[in-house]
Design a protein around this motif. Structure first.
Motif, PDB file in Angstrom:
ATOM      1  N   LEU A  25       0.868  -1.226   0.024  1.00  0.00           N
ATOM      2  CA  LEU A  25      -0.092   0.030  -0.043  1.00  0.00           C
ATOM      3  C   LEU A  25       0.776   1.417   0.035  1.00  0.00           C
ATOM      4  CD1 LEU A  25      -2.680  -0.755   2.532  1.00  0.00           C
ATOM      5  CD2 LEU A  25      -3.193  -0.490   0.156  1.00  0.00           C
ATOM      6  N   ASN A  26       0.676   2.355  -0.710  1.00  0.00           N
ATOM      7  CA  ASN A  26       1.384   3.515  -0.905  1.00  0.00           C
ATOM      8  C   ASN A  26       0.733   4.599   0.132  1.00  0.00           C
ATOM      9  OD1 ASN A  26       2.692   2.428  -3.168  1.00  0.00           O
ATOM     10  ND2 ASN A  26       1.360   3.173  -4.591  1.00  0.00           N
ATOM     11  N   TYR A  27       1.828   5.271   0.698  1.00  0.00           N
ATOM     12  CA  TYR A  27       1.354   5.867   1.973  1.00  0.00           C
ATOM     13  C   TYR A  27       2.486   7.036   1.844  1.00  0.00           C
ATOM     14  CZ  TYR A  27       4.698   3.364   4.876  1.00  0.00           C
ATOM     15  OH  TYR A  27       5.868   2.963   5.269  1.00  0.00           O
ATOM     16  N   ILE A  28       2.218   8.264   2.644  1.00  0.00           N
ATOM     17  CA  ILE A  28       3.123   9.364   2.889  1.00  0.00           C
ATOM     18  C   ILE A  28       3.641   9.341   4.336  1.00  0.00           C
ATOM     19  CG2 ILE A  28       3.651  11.672   2.527  1.00  0.00           C
ATOM     20  CD1 ILE A  28       1.205  11.499   0.546  1.00  0.00           C
ATOM     21  N   ASN A  29       2.680   9.188   5.168  1.00  0.00           N
ATOM     22  CA  ASN A  29       3.001   9.496   6.614  1.00  0.00           C
ATOM     23  C   ASN A  29       2.014   8.350   7.553  1.00  0.00           C
ATOM     24  OD1 ASN A  29       0.377  10.637   6.554  1.00  0.00           O
ATOM     25  ND2 ASN A  29       1.348  12.535   5.982  1.00  0.00           N
ATOM     26  N   PRO A  30       2.182   8.532   8.732  1.00  0.00           N
ATOM     27  CA  PRO A  30       1.510   7.437   9.331  1.00  0.00           C
ATOM     28  C   PRO A  30      -0.188   7.652   9.253  1.00  0.00           C
ATOM     29  CG  PRO A  30       3.142   8.203  10.968  1.00  0.00           C
ATOM     30  CD  PRO A  30       3.347   8.954   9.606  1.00  0.00           C
ATOM     31  N   TYR A  31      -0.546   8.911   9.020  1.00  0.00           N
ATOM     32  CA  TYR A  31      -2.142   9.088   8.989  1.00  0.00           C
ATOM     33  C   TYR A  31      -2.423   8.434   7.369  1.00  0.00           C
ATOM     34  CZ  TYR A  31      -6.130  11.489   7.331  1.00  0.00           C
ATOM     35  OH  TYR A  31      -7.591  11.798   7.068  1.00  0.00           O
ATOM     36  N   THR A  32      -1.546   8.948   6.366  1.00  0.00           N
ATOM     37  CA  THR A  32      -2.215   8.127   5.166  1.00  0.00           C
ATOM     38  C   THR A  32      -2.076   6.714   5.152  1.00  0.00           C
ATOM     39  OG1 THR A  32       0.152   8.814   4.219  1.00  0.00           O
ATOM     40  CG2 THR A  32      -1.493  10.284   3.662  1.00  0.00           C
ATOM     41  N   LEU A  33      -1.130   6.109   5.791  1.00  0.00           N
ATOM     42  CA  LEU A  33      -1.148   4.796   6.159  1.00  0.00           C
ATOM     43  C   LEU A  33      -2.209   4.328   6.706  1.00  0.00           C
ATOM     44  CD1 LEU A  33       0.287   1.901   6.007  1.00  0.00           C
ATOM     45  CD2 LEU A  33       1.400   2.421   8.237  1.00  0.00           C
ATOM     46  N   LEU A  34      -2.783   4.699   7.858  1.00  0.00           N
ATOM     47  CA  LEU A  34      -3.953   4.512   8.568  1.00  0.00           C
ATOM     48  C   LEU A  34      -5.161   4.582   7.547  1.00  0.00           C
ATOM     49  CD1 LEU A  34      -5.615   3.913  11.295  1.00  0.00           C
ATOM     50  CD2 LEU A  34      -5.622   6.213  11.345  1.00  0.00           C
ATOM     51  N   VAL A  35      -5.261   5.650   6.828  1.00  0.00           N
ATOM     52  CA  VAL A  35      -6.455   5.686   5.769  1.00  0.00           C
ATOM     53  C   VAL A  35      -6.247   4.668   4.713  1.00  0.00           C
ATOM     54  CG1 VAL A  35      -7.393   7.263   3.987  1.00  0.00           C
ATOM     55  CG2 VAL A  35      -6.585   8.236   6.051  1.00  0.00           C
ATOM     56  N   ALA A  36      -5.239   4.456   4.219  1.00  0.00           N
ATOM     57  CA  ALA A  36      -4.846   3.243   3.176  1.00  0.00           C
ATOM     58  C   ALA A  36      -5.273   1.907   3.369  1.00  0.00           C
ATOM     59  CB  ALA A  36      -3.444   3.482   2.549  1.00  0.00           C
ATOM     60  N   VAL A  37      -5.035   1.651   4.912  1.00  0.00           N
ATOM     61  CA  VAL A  37      -5.153   0.352   5.481  1.00  0.00           C
ATOM     62  C   VAL A  37      -6.700  -0.022   5.517  1.00  0.00           C
ATOM     63  CG1 VAL A  37      -4.916  -1.195   7.280  1.00  0.00           C
ATOM     64  CG2 VAL A  37      -2.855   0.138   6.542  1.00  0.00           C
ATOM     65  N   LEU A  93     -12.922   9.347  11.575  1.00  0.00           N
ATOM     66  CA  LEU A  93     -11.725   9.127  12.195  1.00  0.00           C
ATOM     67  C   LEU A  93     -10.777  10.253  12.282  1.00  0.00           C
ATOM     68  CD1 LEU A  93      -8.931   8.343  10.294  1.00  0.00           C
ATOM     69  CD2 LEU A  93     -10.315   6.256   9.840  1.00  0.00           C
ATOM     70  N   SER A  94     -10.714  11.039  11.236  1.00  0.00           N
ATOM     71  CA  SER A  94      -9.965  12.251  10.932  1.00  0.00           C
ATOM     72  C   SER A  94     -10.326  13.426  12.041  1.00  0.00           C
ATOM     73  CB  SER A  94     -10.007  12.807   9.555  1.00  0.00           C
ATOM     74  OG  SER A  94      -9.535  12.018   8.760  1.00  0.00           O
ATOM     75  N   GLU A  95     -11.795  13.391  12.219  1.00  0.00           N
ATOM     76  CA  GLU A  95     -11.988  14.462  13.061  1.00  0.00           C
ATOM     77  C   GLU A  95     -11.649  14.026  14.679  1.00  0.00           C
ATOM     78  OE1 GLU A  95     -16.178  15.882  10.915  1.00  0.00           O
ATOM     79  OE2 GLU A  95     -16.245  14.052  12.452  1.00  0.00           O
ATOM     80  N   MET A  96     -11.717  12.834  14.751  1.00  0.00           N
ATOM     81  CA  MET A  96     -11.405  12.178  16.070  1.00  0.00           C
ATOM     82  C   MET A  96      -9.736  12.416  16.546  1.00  0.00           C
ATOM     83  SD  MET A  96     -13.392   8.701  16.778  1.00  0.00           S
ATOM     84  CE  MET A  96     -12.758   8.478  18.433  1.00  0.00           C
ATOM     85  N   LEU A  97      -8.920  12.265  15.329  1.00  0.00           N
ATOM     86  CA  LEU A  97      -7.481  12.490  15.537  1.00  0.00           C
ATOM     87  C   LEU A  97      -7.327  13.972  16.041  1.00  0.00           C
ATOM     88  CD1 LEU A  97      -5.829  10.495  12.585  1.00  0.00           C
ATOM     89  CD2 LEU A  97      -5.801   9.681  15.024  1.00  0.00           C
ATOM     90  N   ILE A  98      -8.025  14.895  15.323  1.00  0.00           N
ATOM     91  CA  ILE A  98      -7.999  16.226  15.666  1.00  0.00           C
ATOM     92  C   ILE A  98      -8.349  16.584  17.092  1.00  0.00           C
ATOM     93  CG2 ILE A  98      -8.501  18.385  14.839  1.00  0.00           C
ATOM     94  CD1 ILE A  98      -8.960  17.417  12.019  1.00  0.00           C
ATOM     95  N   LYS A 100      -8.864  14.536  19.630  1.00  0.00           N
ATOM     96  CA  LYS A 100      -8.345  13.770  20.905  1.00  0.00           C
ATOM     97  C   LYS A 100      -6.678  13.461  20.905  1.00  0.00           C
ATOM     98  CE  LYS A 100     -10.170  10.074  22.531  1.00  0.00           C
ATOM     99  NZ  LYS A 100     -10.898   8.859  22.758  1.00  0.00           N
ATOM    100  N   TYR A 101      -6.141  13.746  19.706  1.00  0.00           N
ATOM    101  CA  TYR A 101      -4.671  13.706  19.438  1.00  0.00           C
ATOM    102  C   TYR A 101      -3.762  14.774  18.684  1.00  0.00           C
ATOM    103  CZ  TYR A 101      -6.461   9.050  20.974  1.00  0.00           C
ATOM    104  OH  TYR A 101      -6.970   8.081  21.259  1.00  0.00           O
ATOM    105  N   GLY A 102      -4.569  15.761  18.805  1.00  0.00           N
ATOM    106  CA  GLY A 102      -3.830  16.926  17.974  1.00  0.00           C
ATOM    107  C   GLY A 102      -3.405  16.611  16.449  1.00  0.00           C
ATOM    108  N   GLY A 103      -4.251  15.718  15.940  1.00  0.00           N
ATOM    109  CA  GLY A 103      -3.829  15.492  14.480  1.00  0.00           C
ATOM    110  C   GLY A 103      -2.874  14.374  14.308  1.00  0.00           C
ATOM    111  N   LYS A 104      -2.637  13.821  15.277  1.00  0.00           N
ATOM    112  CA  LYS A 104      -1.599  12.666  15.157  1.00  0.00           C
ATOM    113  C   LYS A 104      -1.984  11.639  15.417  1.00  0.00           C
ATOM    114  CE  LYS A 104       1.722  15.808  15.191  1.00  0.00           C
ATOM    115  NZ  LYS A 104       2.694  16.175  13.839  1.00  0.00           N
ATOM    116  N   VAL A 105      -1.583  10.409  14.585  1.00  0.00           N
ATOM    117  CA  VAL A 105      -1.940   9.070  14.908  1.00  0.00           C
ATOM    118  C   VAL A 105      -1.270   8.536  16.099  1.00  0.00           C
ATOM    119  CG1 VAL A 105      -1.840   6.841  13.696  1.00  0.00           C
ATOM    120  CG2 VAL A 105      -2.018   8.743  12.461  1.00  0.00           C
TER     121      VAL A 105
END
Length: 214
Positions: A25-37, A93-98, A100-105
């Motif tokens: 799976l192609n990804y750029i960072n932990p967030y895009t990896l999470l989305v791709a998976v 999940l993107s809203e929750m990351l913002i 609860k976790y400041g936009g970080k995975v």
């Protein structure tokens, strides 16, 4: 069921054949990896990569994804199965990351599993690839390989995962799930395994091995 020395040999051979296995799976960072998976559930990596290549150019953070919105997101992922539900989950999940976790995975399995559309398998993939944890994500390929070969038989994905955690030698745990998934995808295939080119065929306990020529 394979014995300890056989398991060591099993992984030694897979490691020799592919020392640095990579996720497909192609990804750029932990967030895009999470989305791709999350998008890859009941879909092929190839189909997900085709959709996410243009998507990640415009939305590679939770903030950008939320700004893109569910309707526009659907336009990018409409070729992927269950895209309506997946679009809703990705936005939430993107809203929750913002929130609860400041936009970080988060680097925590329980926290990841609280996100919409994220199960244990997805969480394990993210922890392994993004953060280097020796987690094992059991998909259909890995489940088949472990049961067919006698490596770690189990009636459920969780049973196989827990068995592997006990059996896989420490030095192989970082890449174990990659080796097994790739082996199941390209060699130990569901309908007809390619035993003639399998590097672990002498160790494998599968009684229905295809004939080895020569």
């Amino acid at each position: 069921m394979l014995k300890k020395d056989q398991i060591e040999a099993f992984f030694a051979r897979l490691a020799a054949a592919n020392p640095e296995p990579k996720a497909e799976l192609n990804y750029i960072n932990p967030y895009t990896l999470l989305v791709a998976v999350a998008l890859s559930a009941q879909a092929t990596d190839v189909s997900v990569n085709k959709a996410t290549e243009p998507l990640f150019k415009v939305a590679d953070t939770p903030e950008k994804m939320v700004k893109l919105g569910e309707a526009k997101l659907k336009g990018y992922i409409k070729t992927i199965g269950l895209f309506n539900t997946k679009a809703k989950n990705v936005i939430r999940l993107s809203e929750m990351l913002i929130e609860k976790y400041g936009g970080k995975v988060p680097e925590d399995r329980d926290a990841l599993q609280e996100l919409p559309g994220v199960g244990r398998k997805t969480a394990n993939v993210v922890l392994n690839i993004a953060f280097g944890h020796p987690t094992i994500a059991v998909d259909t390929h890995l489940f088949r390989v472990c049961n067919r070969t006698g490596l770690a038989p189990g009636k459920t994905p969780l049973a196989v995962e827990l068995a592997l955690e006990k059996k896989v030698p420490v030095k192989y745990r970082r890449h174990a799930h990659h080796w097994l998934i790739l082996h199941g995808r390209y060699i130990c295939k569901a309908r007809k395994p390619d035993c003639s080119i399998c590097v672990v065929r002498e160790i494998c306990q599968f009684k229905g091995k295809t004939l080895i020529e020569g």
